[in-house]
Every structure is written in structure tokens, then in C-alpha cells.
Design an enzyme around this catalytic site. Structure first.
Site, PDB file in Angstrom:
ATOM      1  N   ASP A  39       0.895  -1.194  -0.105  1.00  8.27           N
ATOM      2  CA  ASP A  39      -0.042  -0.013   0.107  1.00  8.27           C
ATOM      3  C   ASP A  39       0.988   1.294  -0.014  1.00  8.27           C
ATOM      4  O   ASP A  39       1.331   1.858   1.161  1.00  8.27           O
ATOM      5  CB  ASP A  39      -1.013   0.014   1.215  1.00  8.27           C
ATOM      6  CG  ASP A  39      -2.065   1.030   1.185  1.00  8.27           C
ATOM      7  OD1 ASP A  39      -1.897   1.817   0.299  1.00  8.27           O
ATOM      8  OD2 ASP A  39      -2.902   1.168   2.169  1.00  8.27           O
ATOM      9  N   ALA A  40       1.181   1.752  -1.311  1.00 11.30           N
ATOM     10  CA  ALA A  40       2.148   2.788  -1.405  1.00 11.30           C
ATOM     11  C   ALA A  40       1.585   3.794  -1.857  1.00 11.30           C
ATOM     12  O   ALA A  40       2.140   5.130  -2.001  1.00 11.30           O
ATOM     13  CB  ALA A  40       3.196   2.320  -2.139  1.00 11.30           C
ATOM     14  N   LYS A  41       0.613   3.783  -2.676  1.00  9.55           N
ATOM     15  CA  LYS A  41      -0.370   4.979  -3.219  1.00  9.55           C
ATOM     16  C   LYS A  41       0.687   5.867  -4.077  1.00  9.55           C
ATOM     17  O   LYS A  41       0.775   7.075  -4.097  1.00  9.55           O
ATOM     18  CB  LYS A  41      -1.093   5.682  -2.041  1.00  9.55           C
ATOM     19  CG  LYS A  41      -2.414   4.977  -1.635  1.00  9.55           C
ATOM     20  CD  LYS A  41      -2.903   5.855  -0.712  1.00  9.55           C
ATOM     21  CE  LYS A  41      -3.960   4.960   0.118  1.00  9.55           C
ATOM     22  NZ  LYS A  41      -3.357   3.936   1.088  1.00  9.55           N
ATOM     23  N   ARG A  42       1.257   5.187  -4.840  1.00  7.91           N
ATOM     24  CA  ARG A  42       2.287   5.893  -5.711  1.00  7.91           C
ATOM     25  C   ARG A  42       1.458   6.651  -7.027  1.00  7.91           C
ATOM     26  O   ARG A  42       0.445   6.182  -7.446  1.00  7.91           O
ATOM     27  CB  ARG A  42       3.087   5.074  -6.733  1.00  7.91           C
ATOM     28  CG  ARG A  42       4.178   4.261  -5.857  1.00  7.91           C
ATOM     29  CD  ARG A  42       4.805   5.023  -4.814  1.00  7.91           C
ATOM     30  NE  ARG A  42       6.093   4.232  -4.103  1.00  7.91           N
ATOM     31  CZ  ARG A  42       6.546   4.721  -2.924  1.00  7.91           C
ATOM     32  NH1 ARG A  42       6.204   5.956  -2.222  1.00  7.91           N
ATOM     33  NH2 ARG A  42       7.514   3.794  -2.296  1.00  7.91           N
ATOM     34  N   THR A  66      -0.943  -0.112  -4.686  1.00  2.00           N
ATOM     35  CA  THR A  66      -1.904   0.880  -4.744  1.00  2.00           C
ATOM     36  C   THR A  66      -1.467   2.085  -5.634  1.00  2.00           C
ATOM     37  O   THR A  66      -0.171   2.621  -5.405  1.00  2.00           O
ATOM     38  CB  THR A  66      -2.428   1.202  -3.659  1.00  2.00           C
ATOM     39  OG1 THR A  66      -1.619   1.840  -2.593  1.00  2.00           O
ATOM     40  CG2 THR A  66      -3.417  -0.066  -2.901  1.00  2.00           C
TER      41      THR A  66
END
Length: 226
Positions: A39-42, A66
Site C-alpha cells: 500500500d504505497a499509493k504511488r 496501490t
């Protein structure tokens, strides 16, 4: 569990010590043959996006990540290329946080932005070997129901990552009710509960952290037997 989703920020805040802990978690998860979602939401473009994708999939060896779609296909493309190697990406469509409405519910010609993003996810999925999914929060059950109907009728098979169960207020029973409709493969989707499991020891008033987490996980799994 059907997947493990460590949040990059909770480890990175402690510098190298935290990142080494994340590396150990990733190794343990892979060793147990559990899918690893980072879950890094790059959300960047060009060479930067390529570097982020290499970090996620080559260094951390995650199975999925993510992504934020705000900058468009340029953000997704580098990660989509890894779809050829079986890697997946979950794109933020309708998130579970209260302020999601600030942008995601804005309407464009009477169509909410989260719907427009979802349409793009379907379009992009064809370029990602079908390894592109959508993040849809459990706290916005009406939107989940609407998007589930849309994705189920699309030409692509779109898996969901559904956060917000438990402490954030999402109901596992309501989510299961929605997913059981439209004739879709319910096993394709991942329902996420983080705080409800990680901090179960507080709710159970015990110092047996692992035992409390296991109990909470079993209770969650029992509720998903629809």
C-alpha cells in the site's frame, strides 16, 4: 488471509530501521505464499513512475500496489507494464476516507469523478494484461454497489481492494451483500481490515497481541462465509 497489505508509510517513518522491518515482513509473507499488496499509493509520471514500479516489484517483490490516478495514464503505464509479469495494481476509485467527497464526488456532466476514474480503469485494464483493479471503500456502500454493477457489466474483469472495514465504519456484511450480486466471482476481490486486526488487543484488553489479531481475523473470516 487471502492477502497481506503493509502500508509503506508506517515503516518508512522510522527510516532505515523501519524499512528493514518492512523487508522482513515482505519476506515472511512471500515465504507463506500469501499475496503481497504494498500500500504505497504511488502517483507520478515518466522515469519517476518507472523507478517507483521497479522499487515496488523488483526490490520489495510485491505482487500488487496501490496507485493514485490523478495524473492519468502516465502514472499507471509503468506499473501496467509489469502486468506482463503477473504483477497487479489497484487504482484509487472511491476511497474510504471522509474527505473523499472533496474531489471524488464532484460531477462532470452529471457524472461523479469516481465514475469517470472507474471508466478509465476499465480502459487501462486492457493495456495491463487485465492486472488492473480498483480501490473502493467499504464506507461508501452505495458507491460500491454502483461501481460493482458497472464493473460487472464491463468487458474487463476488475478486482477490487475494499478498505474501511471495522474501525472506519465499513460493514463486512454489507460488502458481502453487494459482492454477492451481479453474478461476479467474489473470490476475485480483497476486503481489507487493518486497524480492527492490528489493534484488536486494545478491544480485547489483552497484551497477547498476536492472539488478539488471530481472533479478530477469524471473526472477520467467519463473517465472510456468505
Amino acid at each position: 488471509p487471502s492477502a497481506c497489505k503493509p502500508n509503506y508509510a508506517f515503516y518508512a517513518q522510522y527510516g532505515f530501521e523501519g524499512l528493514r522491518a518492512l523487508q522482513r515482513v515482505c519476506e515472511l509473507v512471500r515465504g507463506m505464499r500469501i499475496p503481497l499488496i504494498l500500500d504505497a499509493k504511488r502517483g507520478d509520471i515518466g522515469k519517476t513512475s518507472e523507478a517507483y514500479a521497479k522499487e515496488v516489484f523488483d526490490f520489495w517483490k510485491a505482487d500488487a500496489v496501490t496507485l493514485s490516478p490523478y495524473m492519468g495514464w502516465d502514472t499507471i503505464q509503468a506499473f501496467a507494464e509489469w502486468g506482463k509479469k503477473g504483477k497487479g495494481s489497484y487504482v484509487l476509485a472511491r476511497t474510504s476516507n471522509p474527505s473523499a467527497i472533496d474531489f471524488q464526488s464532484l460531477e462532470i456532466n452529471a457524472t461523479p469523478l469516481y465514475q469517470k476514474v472507474s471508466e478509465k480503469i476499465v480502459e487501462w485494464s486492457a493495456k495491463a494484461n487485465g492486472n488492473l483493479g480498483a480501490v473502493i471503500g467499504a464506507t461508501s456502500i452505495q458507491e460500491l454497489e454502483k461501481l460493482h454493477a458497472y464493473f460487472s457489466s464491463s468487458a474487463q474483469s476488475i478486482p477490487y481492494l475494499i478498505p474501511g472495514i471495522g474501525k472506519q465504519g465499513g460493514s463486512i456484511l454489507e460488502v458481502m451483500r453487494v459482492l454477492s450480486g451481479q453474478g461476479s466471482n467474489i473470490q476475485l476481490h480483497r476486503i481489507n481490515s487493518s486497524s480492527e486486526i492490528n489493534y484488536a488487543y486494545k478491544k480485547q484488553n489483552t497484551t497477547d497481541y498476536a492472539g488478539a489479531a488471530v481472533k479478530a481475523l477469524r471473526e472477520l473470516n467467519a463473517a465472510t462465509k456468505w
